[in-house]
Design a protein around this motif. Structure first.
Motif, PDB file in Angstrom:
ATOM      1  N   VAL A  32       3.964   7.857 -13.157  1.00  0.00           N
ATOM      2  CA  VAL A  32       4.530   8.722 -14.183  1.00  0.00           C
ATOM      3  C   VAL A  32       4.899   7.887 -15.401  1.00  0.00           C
ATOM      4  O   VAL A  32       5.105   6.668 -15.295  1.00  0.00           O
ATOM      5  CB  VAL A  32       5.772   9.481 -13.657  1.00  0.00           C
ATOM      6  N   ASP A  33       4.982   8.549 -16.554  1.00  0.00           N
ATOM      7  CA  ASP A  33       5.407   7.823 -17.752  1.00  0.00           C
ATOM      8  C   ASP A  33       6.924   7.853 -17.865  1.00  0.00           C
ATOM      9  O   ASP A  33       7.628   8.367 -16.985  1.00  0.00           O
ATOM     10  CB  ASP A  33       4.717   8.375 -19.002  1.00  0.00           C
ATOM     11  N   LEU A  34       7.439   7.299 -18.928  1.00  0.00           N
ATOM     12  CA  LEU A  34       8.892   7.188 -19.090  1.00  0.00           C
ATOM     13  C   LEU A  34       9.582   8.547 -19.207  1.00  0.00           C
ATOM     14  O   LEU A  34      10.785   8.652 -18.980  1.00  0.00           O
ATOM     15  CB  LEU A  34       9.214   6.338 -20.326  1.00  0.00           C
ATOM     16  N   ASN A  35       8.818   9.584 -19.538  1.00  0.00           N
ATOM     17  CA  ASN A  35       9.379  10.927 -19.640  1.00  0.00           C
ATOM     18  C   ASN A  35       9.212  11.727 -18.352  1.00  0.00           C
ATOM     19  O   ASN A  35       9.570  12.904 -18.302  1.00  0.00           O
ATOM     20  CB  ASN A  35       8.719  11.676 -20.801  1.00  0.00           C
ATOM     21  N   GLY A  36       8.656  11.105 -17.324  1.00  0.00           N
ATOM     22  CA  GLY A  36       8.443  11.802 -16.063  1.00  0.00           C
ATOM     23  C   GLY A  36       7.150  12.582 -15.991  1.00  0.00           C
ATOM     24  O   GLY A  36       6.893  13.276 -14.995  1.00  0.00           O
ATOM     25  N   GLU A  37       6.322  12.505 -17.035  1.00  0.00           N
ATOM     26  CA  GLU A  37       5.035  13.198 -17.020  1.00  0.00           C
ATOM     27  C   GLU A  37       4.071  12.454 -16.092  1.00  0.00           C
ATOM     28  O   GLU A  37       3.989  11.223 -16.112  1.00  0.00           O
ATOM     29  CB  GLU A  37       4.443  13.280 -18.424  1.00  0.00           C
ATOM     30  N   ILE A  38       3.340  13.217 -15.289  1.00  0.00           N
ATOM     31  CA  ILE A  38       2.436  12.611 -14.309  1.00  0.00           C
ATOM     32  C   ILE A  38       1.215  12.019 -15.004  1.00  0.00           C
ATOM     33  O   ILE A  38       0.532  12.692 -15.781  1.00  0.00           O
ATOM     34  CB  ILE A  38       1.997  13.647 -13.263  1.00  0.00           C
ATOM     35  N   ILE A  39       0.958  10.763 -14.716  1.00  0.00           N
ATOM     36  CA  ILE A  39      -0.241  10.088 -15.201  1.00  0.00           C
ATOM     37  C   ILE A  39      -1.361  10.238 -14.189  1.00  0.00           C
ATOM     38  O   ILE A  39      -2.498  10.566 -14.534  1.00  0.00           O
ATOM     39  CB  ILE A  39       0.041   8.596 -15.466  1.00  0.00           C
ATOM     40  N   SER A  40      -1.053  10.023 -12.908  1.00  0.00           N
ATOM     41  CA  SER A  40      -2.058  10.137 -11.857  1.00  0.00           C
ATOM     42  C   SER A  40      -1.380  10.275 -10.503  1.00  0.00           C
ATOM     43  O   SER A  40      -0.281   9.759 -10.288  1.00  0.00           O
ATOM     44  CB  SER A  40      -2.996   8.922 -11.851  1.00  0.00           C
ATOM     45  N   ASN A  41      -2.034  10.979  -9.575  1.00  0.00           N
ATOM     46  CA  ASN A  41      -1.562  11.139  -8.209  1.00  0.00           C
ATOM     47  C   ASN A  41      -2.408  10.288  -7.273  1.00  0.00           C
ATOM     48  O   ASN A  41      -3.628  10.173  -7.456  1.00  0.00           O
ATOM     49  CB  ASN A  41      -1.649  12.603  -7.768  1.00  0.00           C
ATOM     50  N   HIS A  42      -1.759   9.704  -6.266  1.00  0.00           N
ATOM     51  CA  HIS A  42      -2.462   8.810  -5.350  1.00  0.00           C
ATOM     52  C   HIS A  42      -2.081   9.132  -3.899  1.00  0.00           C
ATOM     53  O   HIS A  42      -1.315   8.402  -3.262  1.00  0.00           O
ATOM     54  CB  HIS A  42      -2.128   7.353  -5.673  1.00  0.00           C
ATOM     55  N   PRO A  43      -2.622  10.240  -3.358  1.00  0.00           N
ATOM     56  CA  PRO A  43      -2.359  10.543  -1.949  1.00  0.00           C
ATOM     57  C   PRO A  43      -3.163   9.610  -1.051  1.00  0.00           C
ATOM     58  O   PRO A  43      -4.213   9.098  -1.440  1.00  0.00           O
ATOM     59  CB  PRO A  43      -2.846  11.991  -1.805  1.00  0.00           C
ATOM     60  N   MET A  44      -2.641   9.364   0.147  1.00  0.00           N
ATOM     61  CA  MET A  44      -3.387   8.616   1.153  1.00  0.00           C
ATOM     62  C   MET A  44      -4.209   9.589   1.993  1.00  0.00           C
ATOM     63  O   MET A  44      -3.893  10.773   2.081  1.00  0.00           O
ATOM     64  CB  MET A  44      -2.431   7.848   2.072  1.00  0.00           C
ATOM     65  N   ILE A  45      -5.252   9.106   2.614  1.00  0.00           N
ATOM     66  CA  ILE A  45      -5.998   9.886   3.603  1.00  0.00           C
ATOM     67  C   ILE A  45      -5.289   9.726   4.944  1.00  0.00           C
ATOM     68  O   ILE A  45      -4.906   8.625   5.318  1.00  0.00           O
ATOM     69  CB  ILE A  45      -7.457   9.388   3.709  1.00  0.00           C
ATOM     70  N   HIS A  46      -5.093  10.831   5.658  1.00  0.00           N
ATOM     71  CA  HIS A  46      -4.390  10.726   6.939  1.00  0.00           C
ATOM     72  C   HIS A  46      -5.180   9.854   7.909  1.00  0.00           C
ATOM     73  O   HIS A  46      -6.352  10.099   8.192  1.00  0.00           O
ATOM     74  CB  HIS A  46      -4.177  12.102   7.560  1.00  0.00           C
ATOM     75  N   THR A  47      -4.510   8.813   8.401  1.00  0.00           N
ATOM     76  CA  THR A  47      -5.122   7.848   9.311  1.00  0.00           C
ATOM     77  C   THR A  47      -4.095   7.464  10.361  1.00  0.00           C
ATOM     78  O   THR A  47      -2.901   7.416  10.070  1.00  0.00           O
ATOM     79  CB  THR A  47      -5.554   6.572   8.547  1.00  0.00           C
ATOM     80  N   GLN A  48      -4.556   7.188  11.574  1.00  0.00           N
ATOM     81  CA  GLN A  48      -3.646   6.769  12.633  1.00  0.00           C
ATOM     82  C   GLN A  48      -4.304   5.705  13.488  1.00  0.00           C
ATOM     83  O   GLN A  48      -5.437   5.873  13.959  1.00  0.00           O
ATOM     84  CB  GLN A  48      -3.261   7.970  13.507  1.00  0.00           C
ATOM     85  N   TYR A  49      -3.602   4.572  13.654  1.00  0.00           N
ATOM     86  CA  TYR A  49      -4.054   3.497  14.525  1.00  0.00           C
ATOM     87  C   TYR A  49      -2.960   3.203  15.543  1.00  0.00           C
ATOM     88  O   TYR A  49      -1.803   2.999  15.176  1.00  0.00           O
ATOM     89  CB  TYR A  49      -4.361   2.223  13.732  1.00  0.00           C
ATOM     90  N   THR A  50      -3.324   3.166  16.809  1.00  0.00           N
ATOM     91  CA  THR A  50      -2.389   2.852  17.882  1.00  0.00           C
ATOM     92  C   THR A  50      -2.949   1.702  18.708  1.00  0.00           C
ATOM     93  O   THR A  50      -4.159   1.659  18.982  1.00  0.00           O
ATOM     94  CB  THR A  50      -2.161   4.072  18.784  1.00  0.00           C
ATOM     95  N   ASN A  51      -2.076   0.773  19.101  1.00  0.00           N
ATOM     96  CA  ASN A  51      -2.506  -0.408  19.849  1.00  0.00           C
ATOM     97  C   ASN A  51      -3.672  -1.099  19.143  1.00  0.00           C
ATOM     98  O   ASN A  51      -4.690  -1.441  19.752  1.00  0.00           O
ATOM     99  CB  ASN A  51      -2.899  -0.032  21.280  1.00  0.00           C
ATOM    100  N   ALA A  52      -3.500  -1.289  17.861  1.00  0.00           N
ATOM    101  CA  ALA A  52      -4.581  -1.807  17.028  1.00  0.00           C
ATOM    102  C   ALA A  52      -4.171  -3.104  16.354  1.00  0.00           C
ATOM    103  O   ALA A  52      -2.993  -3.429  16.237  1.00  0.00           O
ATOM    104  CB  ALA A  52      -4.958  -0.770  15.967  1.00  0.00           C
ATOM    105  N   ASN A  53      -5.175  -3.838  15.908  1.00  0.00           N
ATOM    106  CA  ASN A  53      -4.941  -5.020  15.083  1.00  0.00           C
ATOM    107  C   ASN A  53      -4.831  -4.532  13.636  1.00  0.00           C
ATOM    108  O   ASN A  53      -5.817  -4.475  12.903  1.00  0.00           O
ATOM    109  CB  ASN A  53      -6.102  -6.007  15.253  1.00  0.00           C
TER     110      ASN A  53
END
Length: 222
Positions: free
Chosen positions: A123-144
């Motif tokens: 966001v910029d200094l006024n709180g206006e959104i510049i870009s959104n960056h969601p993650m892709i749902h991922t799950q690792y268990t007992n993993a390196n």
């Protein structure tokens, strides 16, 4: 069932102009089992006075002070004093969405990962959104998990869009750098982790301030 307690560590250096917005966004959460640890990193402005004022109104706000040594040293001090089951970080010039702790706790209770990563927006200094960056749902268990981190397929080099089980910090060294410290710490944390979850939910707002150290042009200190 015992509720999960979260420790939120915030390094603060000359943050008087914006730290109140950061703190208000955290302290006005519905989920209340958390502590905020602010590490005053040798500020020369009104930062210490402002954060000390919060301690008089909120019993879960803790203020520590050190001579100026950079965000790495400040985070290291904050982690040493953290009492939560999970630890997360915030920069003093950024802020959080109003539902972030409840959303994070839902994920922690559902999956119990060593590391949880969530989305963020710029966001910029006024709180206006510049870009959104969601993650892709991922799950690792007992993993390196470090292999996943090194591949950088669906993760970031930011500390502030993640939650870490407190046990992950055993043996972790915080290099006292003024830039690049996030990646150095994250590599160690992912080495220690055996379970990882990422979710698409966006909770963190990175303010693109030209005064921010990590966004400033190269200089000798950096």
């Amino acid at each position: 069932m015992t509720k999960t307690k979260y420790s939120i560590v915030i390094p603060a250096f000359n943050a008087a102009l914006y730290i109140d917005k950061c703190l208000d966004s955290i302290l006005n959460q519905n989920y209340q089992d958390f502590e905020v640890i602010i590490v005053n990193d040798g500020s020369t402005d009104e930062t210490l006075k402002i954060v000390n004022d919060y301690t008089r109104s909120y019993s879960n706000v803790i203020v520590l002070s050190q001579d100026n040594a950079g965000p790495g040293a400040a985070r290291e001090l904050g982690v040493k004093h953290a009492s939560g089951n999970y630890i997360m970080f915030s920069d003093a010039d950024d802020y959080w969405d109003s539902n972030f702790l409840a959303g994070i706790d839902f994920c922690i209770e559902k999956w119990g990962p060593d590391i949880l990563e969530f989305g963020y927006r710029k966001v910029d200094l006024n709180g206006e959104i510049i870009s959104n960056h969601p993650m892709i749902h991922t799950q690792y268990t007992n993993a390196n998990c470090v292999e996943y981190y090194v591949d950088q397929r669906n993760t970031t080099n930011y500390l502030c869009n993640k939650v870490f089980s407190a046990k992950m910090f055993q043996g972790v060294h915080f290099p006292h750098l003024y830039a690049g410290e996030d990646a150095a710490v994250l590599l160690q944390l992912f080495v220690n982790a055996r379970s990882y979850v990422s979710v698409s939910d966006i909770y963190y707002n990175y303010v693109m301030s030209p005064k921010s150290l990590c966004r400033a042009p190269f200089n000798i200190k950096k």
